[in-house]
Design a protein around this motif. Structure first.
Motif, PDB file in Angstrom:
ATOM      1  N   HIS A 548       0.872  -1.179   0.000  1.00 58.64           N
ATOM      2  CA  HIS A 548       0.000   0.000   0.000  1.00 58.64           C
ATOM      3  C   HIS A 548       0.904   1.222   0.000  1.00 58.64           C
ATOM      4  O   HIS A 548       1.939   1.250   0.672  1.00 58.64           O
ATOM      5  CB  HIS A 548      -0.908   0.001   1.236  1.00 58.64           C
ATOM      6  CG  HIS A 548      -2.159  -0.806   1.033  1.00 58.64           C
ATOM      7  ND1 HIS A 548      -3.169  -0.854   1.958  1.00 58.64           N
ATOM      8  CD2 HIS A 548      -2.559  -1.582  -0.006  1.00 58.64           C
ATOM      9  CE1 HIS A 548      -4.139  -1.635   1.501  1.00 58.64           C
ATOM     10  NE2 HIS A 548      -3.790  -2.091   0.316  1.00 58.64           N
ATOM     11  N   CYS A 576      -6.334   2.678   5.067  1.00 60.15           N
ATOM     12  CA  CYS A 576      -7.086   1.456   5.365  1.00 60.15           C
ATOM     13  C   CYS A 576      -6.782   0.987   6.789  1.00 60.15           C
ATOM     14  O   CYS A 576      -5.830   1.450   7.416  1.00 60.15           O
ATOM     15  CB  CYS A 576      -6.771   0.361   4.348  1.00 60.15           C
ATOM     16  SG  CYS A 576      -5.231  -0.486   4.676  1.00 60.15           S
ATOM     17  N   CYS A 579      -3.175  -0.422   7.301  1.00 56.80           N
ATOM     18  CA  CYS A 579      -2.110   0.586   7.323  1.00 56.80           C
ATOM     19  C   CYS A 579      -2.161   1.363   8.637  1.00 56.80           C
ATOM     20  O   CYS A 579      -1.136   1.727   9.193  1.00 56.80           O
ATOM     21  CB  CYS A 579      -2.227   1.542   6.144  1.00 56.80           C
ATOM     22  SG  CYS A 579      -1.723   0.782   4.594  1.00 56.80           S
TER      23      CYS A 579
HETATM   24 ZN    ZN Z   1      -3.495   0.400   3.522  1.00 52.43          ZN
END
Ligand code: ZN
Ligand code: ZN
Length: 616
Positions: A548, A576, A579
């Motif tokens: 990511h 997200c 993360c």
């Molecule tokens: Zn993420």
């Protein structure tokens, strides 16, 4: 009464002191009478004053008298009247011009320049067009100064079409002609045309650069604005002015370009622009949006007390709120009220944000009502969004839903997004579905909502529904918006895309990540694969998750800066869940403060916790 003093010359006539003014036409006549009595000419240097005081008289005979006075005693009556036209307020200047036209005074280019300026200021467009005709009739149409004055007249009165027609017909154009047309074109968003003209300008001034740069900032193309500025900088003697600085700082705020923002700030200090209130306000906004709320506060505190406006206070209040500093927000608000400022709509956005963040439901409700009933501010969709956020966070989901239904304006994605956030936090599937229904209609191409809903189902173990959502996304043709994150290292902006392997130091980044993830796992990190909605093998899912864009950017930040340096990352989408967990752990392991600005807010990760208190 006039003091008629005798100058040191041998004249026996009592002359007006040059600093005195005629205050009535009668005084002019008295002086004239004295002159005649002593067979002396009316002093020429007093003619403009005499003409001026008589020209504003409503009595036609007074004007006629003064006109013959000027014609009789001046070698250049046009020159005398030009200086009068220039000094009078717009309305008086126009009526004098019309009188002069009636009596047949010969006009020159200056006459038209001065009077056109007045016409422009008093917004007399029809008169302006008549004068345009007169200019052509009298053979002045090739005069660049007059044409520029006409351009200005049309441009400031919203007739860009007429301005453009004239501009195209002009045989000679100077830098002023270009600036006069480029600035309003950029302002109304006709940037393509403005840019075309800008590019063809043989000589560009700071004003030309500023007009086009400000245009791009206004039209939400800050990248192009910065690109142009970097070109401008290379030209000799191109020193940004106040307007350029404000535009550039706004562009830096939008892009999160902290290094350039700091450089512009330095320039402002050197050139003594740092006390300018507009610049200070933009600096507060820029530092806040670039994740440096402490520097923003320093700028705010260093502003002289009397120079702060409601814009400064509101910017700082919102700054603290945006960074999750609820107490500071409320404290600053009370300070502002004590200093006698009246809050505006923006102030309340900050306040409501802060209340929502701190879970102060009752106080938030009170502020919302004070805003409407005491300060008579009509709530905007932003205020409603804050209220829904406040209620949803606190778990009052059904009340929040009712609140949205009763809104007098159309709820937008922020409002429904706030409800969805609450539904996710409090694991309420029913409300989550209601919110999603609206969100996918308002913002059909955003896959984030489906992901959130799918997460809500997954957390409750409703696997059939997870599968249904996946199918729905396929049917609707929802494309995943590719995430990107930016980090600026030594003034160079590095942009990472999700799954990116293009960065020249990608191997070092992966190496560091592997090390970090081992430590994270020892602290209990379990990759949250539910975030990846794609149909993939577990290992593959893990790889997607590990690349990511914000993870790549943060890791790159760690390996390319000194230990202890704050890491600042900007992301285009929402962070997200995985993360978010990862960032918290990384901040703890690396001892770094990590500031991530996502689409809606700031996350400040420090010592293993986030300023958003896990609600975003
Ligand atoms: Zn993420
Ligand atoms: Zn957070």
């Amino acid at each position: 009464m006039l003091s008629l003093t005798t100058p040191s010359s041998s004249l026996s006539l009592p002359l007006k002191n040059p600093n005195d003014h005629f205050s009535t036409p009668l005084e002019v006549q008295q002086l004239h009478a004295q002159c005649l009595k002593q067979s002396l000419p009316f002093p020429p240097r007093l003619l403009p004053q005499a003409a001026s005081i008589c020209s504003v008289s409503l009595c036609p005979s007074v004007f006629s008298y003064s006109f013959s006075l000027v014609e009789h005693y001046s070698t250049n009556p046009t020159f005398v009247y030009n200086s009068v036209l220039r000094s009078l307020p717009p309305r008086s200047s126009i009526s004098l011009f019309l009188r002069l036209h009636d009596v047949g005074l010969e006009f020159d280019q200056f006459t038209f320049c001065f009077v056109l300026k007045s016409v422009s200021e008093s917004k007399e467009l029809m008169l302006g067009r008549t004068m345009h005709g007169l200019v052509e009739k009298l053979g002045f149409k090739f005069d660049v100064y007059i044409s520029n004055a006409l351009l200005q007249l049309y441009a400031t009165n919203g007739r860009l079409d007429l301005a453009r027609q004239l501009f195209d017909k002009m045989v000679v154009r100077d830098v002023v002609s270009y600036n006069t047309i480029i600035a309003p074109l950029s302002k109304v968003g006709k940037l393509e045309t403005a840019r075309q003209l800008f590019d063809e300008m043989p000589h560009k001034s700071v004003r030309s650069w500023t007009a086009i740069i400000a245009g791009y900032v206004q039209c939400k193309n800050p990248k192009e604005a910065i690109k142009l500025y970097l070109k401008m900088e290379k030209r000799p003697n191109m020193n940004p002015n106040e307007v350029t600085i404000v535009a550039l700082l706004a562009a830096c705020a939008d892009l999160g370009f902290l290094d350039l923002g700091k450089r512009i700030h330095q320039y402002a200090i050197i050139h003594k622009y740092d006390k300018n209130v507009r610049i200070c306000n933009t600096l507060i906004d820029m530092y806040t949006k670039c994740g440096c709320v402490e520097i923003a506060r320093k700028v705010f505190d260093e502003m002289p007390d009397e120079s702060r406006t409601i814009v400064s206070w509101s910017a700082m209040i919102c700054g603290h709120a945006m960074h999750g500093q609820g107490e500071k927000t409320l404290h600053l608000f009370h300070k502002m009220i004590n200093q006698g400022f009246k809050p505006n709509g923006v102030t309340f956005v900050g306040l409501l944000h802060a209340c929502s963040h701190m879970g102060l439901v009752a106080i938030g409700r009170e502020y919302f009502s004070i805003m409407k009933n005491v300060y008579k501010i009509v709530p905007t969709v932003e205020h409603y969004g804050c209220m829904v956020d406040l209620l949803s966070r606190a778990g009052l989901l059904y009340e929040a839903f009712e609140f949205i239904k009763k809104m007098p304006i159309e709820p937008n994605i922020v409002v429904w997004g706030a409800l969805l956030g609450g539904a996710k936090l409090h694991k309420n599937i029913e409300i989550g579905e209601e919110a999603i229904k609206r969100l996918v209609k308002l913002d059909p191409q955003n896959d984030g909502y489906y992901v959130t809903l799918s997460n809500i189902y997954a957390e409750s173990g409703f696997w059939d529904d997870v599968a249904r959502i996946r199918q729905l996304m396929k049917n609707e043709g929802v494309k995943k918006t590719r995430g990107w994150s930016r980090i600026s290292i030594n003034g160079i902006v590095h942009e990472f895309l999700a799954g990116d392997d293009k960065h020249p130091e990608i191997n070092e980044i992966h190496e560091k990540w592997e090390k970090l993830v081992r430590e994270m796992k020892s602290k209990g990190y379990v990759p949250d694969l539910s975030v990846v909605v794609l149909d993939l093998e577990e290992r593959e899912k893990e790889r997607v998750l590990y690349t990511h864009s914000e993870k790549l950017a943060v890791v790159y930040g760690i390996i390319s800066t000194e230990p202890g340096t704050i890491i600042r990352v900007m992301k285009n989408l929402r962070v997200c869940d995985d993360c978010h967990v990862a960032m918290k752990l990384i901040s703890d392991i690396s001892g770094r403060e990590i500031i991530v600005k996502d689409r809606n807010r700031f996350h400040c990760f420090k010592d293993g916790v986030c300023s958003c208190r896990d609600y975003w």
